[in-house]
Design a protein around this motif. Structure first.
Motif, mmCIF file in Angstrom:
data_model
loop_
_atom_site.group_PDB
_atom_site.id
_atom_site.type_symbol
_atom_site.label_atom_id
_atom_site.label_comp_id
_atom_site.label_asym_id
_atom_site.label_seq_id
_atom_site.Cartn_x
_atom_site.Cartn_y
_atom_site.Cartn_z
ATOM 1 N N UNK A 1 0.827 -1.207 0.000
ATOM 2 C CA UNK A 1 0.000 0.000 0.000
ATOM 3 C C UNK A 1 0.865 1.262 0.000
ATOM 4 N N UNK A 2 2.027 1.131 -0.572
ATOM 5 C CA UNK A 2 2.933 2.278 -0.617
ATOM 6 C C UNK A 2 2.352 3.393 -1.476
ATOM 7 N N UNK A 3 2.516 4.601 -1.011
ATOM 8 C CA UNK A 3 2.015 5.723 -1.815
ATOM 9 C C UNK A 3 3.110 6.299 -2.714
ATOM 10 N N UNK A 4 4.339 5.804 -2.495
ATOM 11 C CA UNK A 4 5.388 6.260 -3.401
ATOM 12 C C UNK A 4 5.387 5.363 -4.649
ATOM 13 N N UNK A 5 6.279 5.658 -5.565
ATOM 14 C CA UNK A 5 6.246 4.940 -6.841
ATOM 15 C C UNK A 5 7.325 3.868 -6.926
ATOM 16 N N UNK A 6 7.684 3.307 -5.801
ATOM 17 C CA UNK A 6 8.761 2.325 -5.821
ATOM 18 C C UNK A 6 8.300 0.948 -6.274
ATOM 19 N N UNK A 7 7.020 0.809 -6.486
ATOM 20 C CA UNK A 7 6.506 -0.432 -7.048
ATOM 21 C C UNK A 7 6.716 -1.646 -6.180
ATOM 22 N N UNK A 8 6.014 -1.741 -5.078
ATOM 23 C CA UNK A 8 6.208 -2.877 -4.190
ATOM 24 C C UNK A 8 5.600 -4.173 -4.717
ATOM 25 N N UNK A 9 4.800 -4.091 -5.783
ATOM 26 C CA UNK A 9 4.155 -5.308 -6.296
ATOM 27 C C UNK A 9 5.225 -6.280 -6.770
ATOM 28 N N UNK A 10 5.087 -7.513 -6.363
ATOM 29 C CA UNK A 10 6.070 -8.516 -6.745
ATOM 30 C C UNK A 10 7.064 -8.802 -5.653
ATOM 31 N N UNK A 11 7.003 -8.045 -4.589
ATOM 32 C CA UNK A 11 7.930 -8.282 -3.482
ATOM 33 C C UNK A 11 7.640 -9.620 -2.801
ATOM 34 N N UNK A 12 6.365 -9.974 -2.767
ATOM 35 C CA UNK A 12 5.995 -11.244 -2.141
ATOM 36 C C UNK A 12 5.076 -12.050 -3.062
ATOM 37 N N UNK A 13 5.425 -13.313 -3.206
ATOM 38 C CA UNK A 13 4.595 -14.224 -3.995
ATOM 39 C C UNK A 13 3.976 -15.239 -3.046
ATOM 40 N N UNK A 14 2.677 -15.481 -3.215
ATOM 41 C CA UNK A 14 1.994 -16.472 -2.375
ATOM 42 C C UNK A 14 1.422 -17.580 -3.257
ATOM 43 N N UNK A 15 1.710 -18.811 -2.898
ATOM 44 C CA UNK A 15 1.175 -19.965 -3.635
ATOM 45 C C UNK A 15 0.506 -20.888 -2.620
ATOM 46 N N UNK A 16 -0.746 -21.199 -2.877
ATOM 47 C CA UNK A 16 -1.479 -22.081 -1.963
ATOM 48 C C UNK A 16 -1.502 -23.506 -2.505
ATOM 49 N N UNK A 17 -1.119 -24.449 -1.664
ATOM 50 C CA UNK A 17 -1.225 -25.860 -2.000
ATOM 51 C C UNK A 17 -2.220 -26.517 -1.058
#
Lengths: 177, 285
Positions: free
Chosen positions: B72-88
């Protein structure tokens, strides 16, 4: 002599004014990922003697979300281990996590922070405020609100430096006379 | 078991041929008999596979498509992709109990301090058991499916209990659990709307490039259980949704086949071939 007296009085006034003074840094919104939800966080501090009391007022401005946890991450230069009198709403517990420099308040037996309500989280520290220190704040649960606030953190050094400077000034004036 | 079924099918064919009373079998009749035999064999094989799978407690794991947790960063550093979740989700023959493992991979720079899981479909904390943080290895199959090979149980994730005199006690393994609530505007009070779990790092957390699995068991299926997940780093929190297979998401990934099932299928095919050969010999004589 008059000069020295003037300086001493000025210093006294500064100290008296700052003791018990209440300053805040303005409201910081904490957002969720798509910015559809937010809460308002207002940090502030007061000084009593050489101990600062920091308060973070959290207002739930959502329409139906409840807040059950509040995490504050302090900058690396400050150690949360030295913080004392960590307090939160009734029925909330607080955790100190030095590894991540976090203070973590969570609902235990109390009630959640409901829409429209404001809860205050506080602690005391010998560290003084600094406009450059940034703290991360998050209401972590399904809402996942987070943001950064320019917080009042540390500088016991600045007050000491100011006092030393004033004493030096007084000394210089007395010596000239 | 398969040979017994094959024997009965063969006996049935012989009986049917005797009933026809014609030693010279026409090609049409032969084709008919072969077709019927094949059908019976396929059915027998299916029954065998299902029965043996249930008998042996055979399990399959459904791997959900990876979800990138959003910051939920308001800056433009693009945090998307920092964490990947895979459910098994692992279960026996598609029925409960189900073992859920959320695999989180840290692709960011900062260490992960917390993992939160909110389940809106189940309002019963007691129904979640066998909590276990796991080490694991991230794999990608030839079809691009991301899956994990579980490793050992971790002791440096769990939660802290705060005692009456404000002492903190580390509890390895299990998360802090509580009922999630929402505010009912009509009733003007907070109501339970799910269960929430928080695994905390008891040591240095999940560092960059590493993966961790958070496992638990529930009697409820993925359509009820799989929902909101989040992780936290020093400054930011990251959130995402993982939905059950009943939803419209592309999460209903076919199960990874197990060796036992493959062997059974192969033996079934071998059985059919043997029957066909036997039938051919019989028609020649």
């Amino acid at each position: 002599m008059k000069g020295a007296l003037f300086c001493a009085v000025a210093l006294m006034l500064v100290l008296v004014a700052s003791a018990g003074a209440y300053a805040d840094w303005g409201m910081t919104p904490l957002y969720n990922a798509d910015h559809s939800q937010s809460v308002e966080l207002t940090p502030s501090y007061s000084l009593s003697g050489s101990t600062y009391t920091y308060m973070y007022s959290l207002k739930n401005t959502t329409s139906s979300k409840t807040i059950q946890e509040f995490i504050l991450t302090l900058p690396g230069a400050v150690s949360v281990s030295g913080f004392a009198n960590i307090a939160g709403p009734t029925g909330w517990s607080a955790l100190v996590r030095p590894t991540f420099n976090q203070l973590d308040w969570f609902k235990d037996t109390g009630s959640s922070l409901l829409p429209g309500q404001t809860f205050t989280f506080s602690f005391t520290s010998s560290y003084g405020p600094s406009s450059t220190a940034v703290a991360g704040a998050a209401c972590q649960d399904a809402i996942g609100l987070s943001g950064q606030t320019f917080s009042p953190i540390p500088e016991p050094a600045s007050l000491i430096a100011m006092m030393t400077g004033l004493v030096g000034l007084v000394g210089l004036k007395m010596r000239r006379k | 078991m398969l040979s017994q079924v094959g024997f009965h099918v063969r006996r049935k064919i012989e009986k049917r041929l005797a009933e026809l009373g014609n030693p010279v079998i026409t090609s049409k009749t032969r084709r008919k008999v072969i077709l019927k035999t094949l059908l019976a064999c396929a059915l027998a094989m299916l029954i065998c596979t299902l029965a043996s799978s249930a008998y042996a407690g055979g399990t399959t794991t459904h791997w959900f498509a990876p979800v990138m947790l959003t910051g939920s960063s308001i800056d433009a550093t693009g945090p998307i992709g920092s964490f990947e979740a895979v459910l098994g989700v692992t279960s026996s023959a598609g029925s409960g109990p189900f073992q859920y493992t959320y695999w989180i991979t840290n692709n960011g720079a900062a260490a992960m301090s917390d993992f939160f899981f909110t389940c809106f479909g189940v309002k019963d904390l007691q129904s979640f058991t066998n909590f276990m943080p796991l080490s694991g290895t991230r794999m990608v199959s030839s079809t691009g499916q991301v899956y994990f090979i579980p490793g050992s149980e971790l002791q440096d994730w769990g939660h802290y209990d705060v005692t009456a005199n404000n002492m903190q006690v580390a509890v390895p393994g299990s998360p802090r659990e509580w009922y999630h609530t929402s505010y009912d505007e009509y009733l003007q009070k907070e109501v339970n709307d799910g269960c929430e779990f928080n695994w905390m790092a008891l040591d240095s957390g999940l560092t960059s490039g590493n993966s961790i699995g958070f496992a638990f068991t529930s009697i409820y299926g993925p359509s009820d259980v799989a929902s909101d997940i989040a992780s936290t780093t020093a400054i930011r929190s990251y959130n995402g949704d993982v939905y059950g297979p009943d939803s419209t998401s592309s999460s209903d990934i076919p199960p990874v086949p197990e060796w036992s099932s493959v062997l059974l299928a192969m033996s079934g095919l071998g059985g059919i071939q043997a029957l066909k050969m036997g039938l051919r010999k019989r028609s020649r004589s």
